[in-house]
Design a protein around this motif. Structure first.
Motif, PDB file in Angstrom:
ATOM      1  N   GLN A 211      39.198 -68.537 -11.776  1.00 22.54           N
ATOM      2  CA  GLN A 211      39.957 -68.599 -10.527  1.00 22.54           C
ATOM      3  C   GLN A 211      41.280 -67.861 -10.687  1.00 22.54           C
ATOM      4  OE1 GLN A 211      38.659 -73.107  -9.491  1.00 22.54           O
ATOM      5  NE2 GLN A 211      39.979 -72.138  -7.998  1.00 22.54           N
ATOM      6  N   PHE A 460      37.907 -78.359  -7.594  1.00 23.76           N
ATOM      7  CA  PHE A 460      38.410 -77.093  -7.041  1.00 23.76           C
ATOM      8  C   PHE A 460      37.481 -76.554  -5.958  1.00 23.76           C
ATOM      9  CE2 PHE A 460      39.308 -77.646 -11.532  1.00 23.76           C
ATOM     10  CZ  PHE A 460      40.643 -77.991 -11.392  1.00 23.76           C
ATOM     11  N   SER A 462      35.909 -76.234  -2.408  1.00 25.58           N
ATOM     12  CA  SER A 462      36.518 -76.338  -1.082  1.00 25.58           C
ATOM     13  C   SER A 462      35.700 -77.246  -0.168  1.00 25.58           C
ATOM     14  CB  SER A 462      36.605 -74.938  -0.466  1.00 25.58           C
ATOM     15  OG  SER A 462      37.055 -75.053   0.864  1.00 25.58           O
ATOM     16  N   ARG A 504      35.987 -71.885  -3.420  1.00 22.26           N
ATOM     17  CA  ARG A 504      37.057 -72.726  -3.999  1.00 22.26           C
ATOM     18  C   ARG A 504      38.169 -72.967  -2.987  1.00 22.26           C
ATOM     19  NH1 ARG A 504      33.257 -72.898  -7.960  1.00 22.26           N
ATOM     20  NH2 ARG A 504      32.976 -70.845  -8.892  1.00 22.26           N
ATOM     21  N   ILE A 505      39.019 -73.872  -3.402  1.00 20.33           N
ATOM     22  CA  ILE A 505      40.244 -74.083  -2.639  1.00 20.33           C
ATOM     23  C   ILE A 505      41.228 -73.010  -3.102  1.00 20.33           C
ATOM     24  CG2 ILE A 505      42.164 -75.667  -2.332  1.00 20.33           C
ATOM     25  CD1 ILE A 505      40.060 -77.915  -3.135  1.00 20.33           C
ATOM     26  N   HIS A 506      41.765 -72.223  -2.173  1.00 23.49           N
ATOM     27  CA  HIS A 506      42.726 -71.207  -2.624  1.00 23.49           C
ATOM     28  C   HIS A 506      44.147 -71.504  -2.170  1.00 23.49           C
ATOM     29  CE1 HIS A 506      41.720 -69.763   1.393  1.00 23.49           C
ATOM     30  NE2 HIS A 506      42.873 -69.113   1.375  1.00 23.49           N
ATOM     31  N   PRO A 508      47.393 -74.004  -2.289  1.00 20.48           N
ATOM     32  CA  PRO A 508      47.921 -75.089  -3.126  1.00 20.48           C
ATOM     33  C   PRO A 508      48.066 -76.405  -2.357  1.00 20.48           C
ATOM     34  CG  PRO A 508      49.578 -73.349  -2.782  1.00 20.48           C
ATOM     35  CD  PRO A 508      48.296 -72.839  -2.238  1.00 20.48           C
ATOM     36  N   GLN A 511      44.681 -78.050  -2.291  1.00 14.53           N
ATOM     37  CA  GLN A 511      44.325 -78.498  -3.642  1.00 14.53           C
ATOM     38  C   GLN A 511      45.029 -79.820  -3.958  1.00 14.53           C
ATOM     39  OE1 GLN A 511      41.986 -76.849  -6.122  1.00 14.53           O
ATOM     40  NE2 GLN A 511      42.201 -79.057  -6.322  1.00 14.53           N
ATOM     41  N   LYS A 512      46.313 -79.899  -3.568  1.00 14.32           N
ATOM     42  CA  LYS A 512      47.069 -81.134  -3.838  1.00 14.32           C
ATOM     43  C   LYS A 512      46.461 -82.317  -3.107  1.00 14.32           C
ATOM     44  CE  LYS A 512      51.611 -80.171  -5.383  1.00 14.32           C
ATOM     45  NZ  LYS A 512      53.027 -80.106  -5.101  1.00 14.32           N
ATOM     46  N   VAL A 533      47.550 -74.816  -9.973  1.00  9.25           N
ATOM     47  CA  VAL A 533      48.201 -75.010  -8.670  1.00  9.25           C
ATOM     48  C   VAL A 533      49.338 -74.002  -8.528  1.00  9.25           C
ATOM     49  CG1 VAL A 533      49.369 -76.653  -7.170  1.00  9.25           C
ATOM     50  CG2 VAL A 533      47.550 -77.435  -8.696  1.00  9.25           C
ATOM     51  N   LEU A 536      48.013 -70.661  -7.629  1.00 11.64           N
ATOM     52  CA  LEU A 536      47.579 -70.586  -6.228  1.00 11.64           C
ATOM     53  C   LEU A 536      48.759 -70.273  -5.300  1.00 11.64           C
ATOM     54  CD1 LEU A 536      45.042 -73.594  -5.910  1.00 11.64           C
ATOM     55  CD2 LEU A 536      44.538 -71.198  -6.421  1.00 11.64           C
TER      56      LEU A 536
END
Ligand code: ASP
Length: 605
Positions: A211, A460, A462, A504-506, A508, A511-512, A533, A536
């Protein structure tokens, strides 16, 4: 007395010689696969990695010293041979050998090395424990099947590189000594000598690094990479295994799926000459569980699960009724032609179901004359019987089996039972390759032991775009959180998961929120994944990827039962390498340098 190799060079591999070489003088190198003395004439099957050719030492034609040496040759001696290629005398051809029409009349023979008595013969069908095979793996790999497995594996590496490099992927290595990555398994730890008390972890996969490579602008990355997971080695797992790992930027599911399909298509075509039909079909996680009881469905055979819960609510049979009325599921499988199973065989199916947590298994036999036989039917009205048979599409000669339990248990048990029945009844067709994508996985699942939500894939992955705005609301709403779907996809082949990945989650902030949902505090997130993080925050592009389990893929392609058959030096189920005896004790000085004191278990102390 052994001979030196000197400047002896081979002109051909043994298995490469053909009738076109008849009359040629050739030099060969290899191992004595077998030695036969036929009334003074000695025949040796000489073997190298390309195959076998028969060499002949005839005392009336070969030089005397070659003959004297040939008499000393035993299995697996290492030989250098110079001789002339002849057509075999009529009637002595060996159709089983590729070189079976020719032989080499020896003019010079060198014995380069001897070989101790073998622990097992160098041939495919051997009756010896795996432990012994692994201890003498160098002999085991001389067996044709093992060699073929490693060759096919090599071809998979090469073709993978060709395909992915050809599609703009850059091969980048990521560290083996790193910080733990959360694939959900236990890490292997490596103590730091320079900073006592600190440890590297061996990567469970390159997930975080790949990532970060996307944040770094690599756009398309791949790697054929070792991954390490300190799991119990039940089933067919290895503590270290290999992935074909890749990641792409500015993509959605379709792009990753297209590259993955392209790659398997290329591998199967190039290596096995098999044309896989694209696009590969897809099924949702929900459908996979409901129809097949597993998220790794084997679509080579039917035996689909049928839901009879509604009917079960009405019947007098208490096991069915109470389960059906209290939120459980009653589901069955119609075993076509299963009425011929004996009572003992049905009991064996019940025991099998119980191994996976079933309390029991109900069954109904539909005899050839149409009469029904079953311990439970007395609790059914005629109408209910008819309805049940109709739901199950039961016919003369069928056996219907049922499990009634919580949805999880019913599905799990029937999932295993389905596979067991298919094997037992020989319902799995040979040579069929059934690929299927499983999509729309739940994002999260409930971990009973830890009493918290956990990521079904990894944290990670999405969520679906439409669920993103509901993340805040889900913090205190478990039901809502469990309803979220992820952008993950798994590729299944013949009931084995061969690849998995996700978009993925891109961002931040998202992601948090996911960390928060799965109960990872800000501090913990910062400590464990702060570097990701952080990355990102610096212009991370949308990205996604996937990893193939290379060992599993090669095992399937070679028709091997276990991934250990396609790994050169695998470990046993206990995580031991019988060849090197790893893991092993280390010297006291080594421990001291690392600042480590070891407390040995009682019996070894
Ligand atoms: N890193 C993941 C795994 O090892 C695969 C992926 O999401 O690409 O399962």
């Amino acid at each position: 007395m052994l001979d030196n190799l000197g400047d002896f060079k081979r002109d051909y591999f043994c298995g490469e010689l053909t009738e076109n070489n008849i009359g040629d003088e050739v030099r060969l190198l290899g191992w004595a696969d077998s030695v036969r003395d036929h009334g003074g004439v000695i025949f040796i099957n000489l073997r190298d990695k390309e195959g076998i050719v028969q060499i002949v030492i005839d005392p009336s034609k070969s030089p005397a010293d070659a003959y004297e040496k040939a008499k000393r040759v035993r299995s697996e001696y290492v030989l250098a041979v110079k001789g002339r290629v002849n057509r075999r005398p009529a009637g002595t051809e060996n159709p089983k050998l590729k070189t079976g029409n020719i032989e080499v009349a020896v003019e010079e023979l060198k014995i380069l090395n001897t070989c101790d008595i073998l622990p097992f013969p160098i041939e495919d069908e051997i009756n010896v424990s795996e432990e012994v095979r692994l201890k003498y793996r160098y002999l085991d790999i001389r067996r044709p099947k093992m060699l073929q497995n490693l060759i096919l594996r090599h071809e998979v590496y090469q073709a993978t590189r060709e395909y992915l490099a050809g599609h703009g992927f850059l091969e980048v290595e990521t560290p083996m000594l790193t910080k733990s990555t959360p694939e959900g398994a236990r890490d292997f730890l490596v103590p730091s000598r320079l900073e006592h008390g600190k440890f590297y972890a061996l990567p469970q996969s390159p997930q975080l690094f790949k990532q970060i490579l996307m944040v770094a602008g690599i756009e398309r990355y791949f790697q054929i990479v070792k991954c390490f997971r300190d799991e119990d080695l039940r089933k067919d797992r290895q503590p270290e295994f290999t992935q074909i790992d890749f990641e792409m930027s500015f993509v959605d599911e379709e792009d990753v799926i297209a590259i993955s399909e392209g790659l398997v298509h290329y591998l199967f075509k190039k290596i096995l000459g098999i044309e896989i039909q694209l696009p590969i079909k897809r099924i949702t996680y929900k459908e996979a569980i409901e129809k097949y009881g597993t998220d790794k469905p084997d679509l080579r055979y039917g035996l689909e699960l049928v839901d009879v819960t509604e009917l079960a609510k009405e019947v007098e049979f208490k096991v069915f009724r109470s389960v059906a009325q209290s939120g459980g599921l009653v589901k069955g499988i119609n075993i076509k032609g299963g009425a011929k199973l004996s009572r003992k065989e049905i009991d064996e199916l019940t025991e099998y179901a119980q191994k996976f947590g079933a309390k029991g298994m109900a069954w109904i036999k539909i005899n050839e004359d149409g009469s029904l036989q079953s311990p439970i039917l007395k609790f059914f009205t005629d109408e209910q019987k008819e309805k049940l048979i109709q739901l199950m599409e039961g016919d003369k000669g069928d056996l219907l089996v049922f499990i009634a339990d919580t949805p999880e248990t019913t599905h799990r048990v029937l999932g295993f039972l389905r596979k067991h029945i298919a094997e037992k009844m020989n319902l799995i067709p040979e040579g069929k390759w059934e690929f299927v994508w499983v999509v729309d996985f739940p994002l999260l699942e409930w971990d009973e032991e830890e009493n918290r939500l956990v990521a079904l894939h990894h944290p990670f992955t999405s969520p679906k775009e439409e669920d993103i705005e509901k993340l805040d609301e889900a913090i205190n709403n478990k039901e809502l959180a469990l309803s979220f779907k992820s952008r993950a996809y798994d590729l299944v082949l013949n009931g084995e998961e061969i690849a998995g990945g996700s978009i993925r989650i891109h961002r931040p902030d998202i992601q948090k929120k996911i960390f928060e949902l799965i109960g990872i505090s800000d501090e913990e997130a910062e400590e464990r994944f702060g570097f990701l993080v952080n990355a990102l925050k610096y212009g991370a592009p949308p990205h996604g990827g996937l990893a193939f389990g290379l060992d599993r893929l090669v095992a399937l392609m070679t028709g091997s039962d276990s991934i250990r058959e396609v790994i050169a030096f695998p470990k046993t189920q206990k995580g031991i390498c019988p060849l090197t005896q790893a893991p092993d004790f280390v010297r006291q000085e080594q421990l001291e340098e690392l600042g480590i004191e070891v407390e040995l278990p009682q019996e070894e102390a």
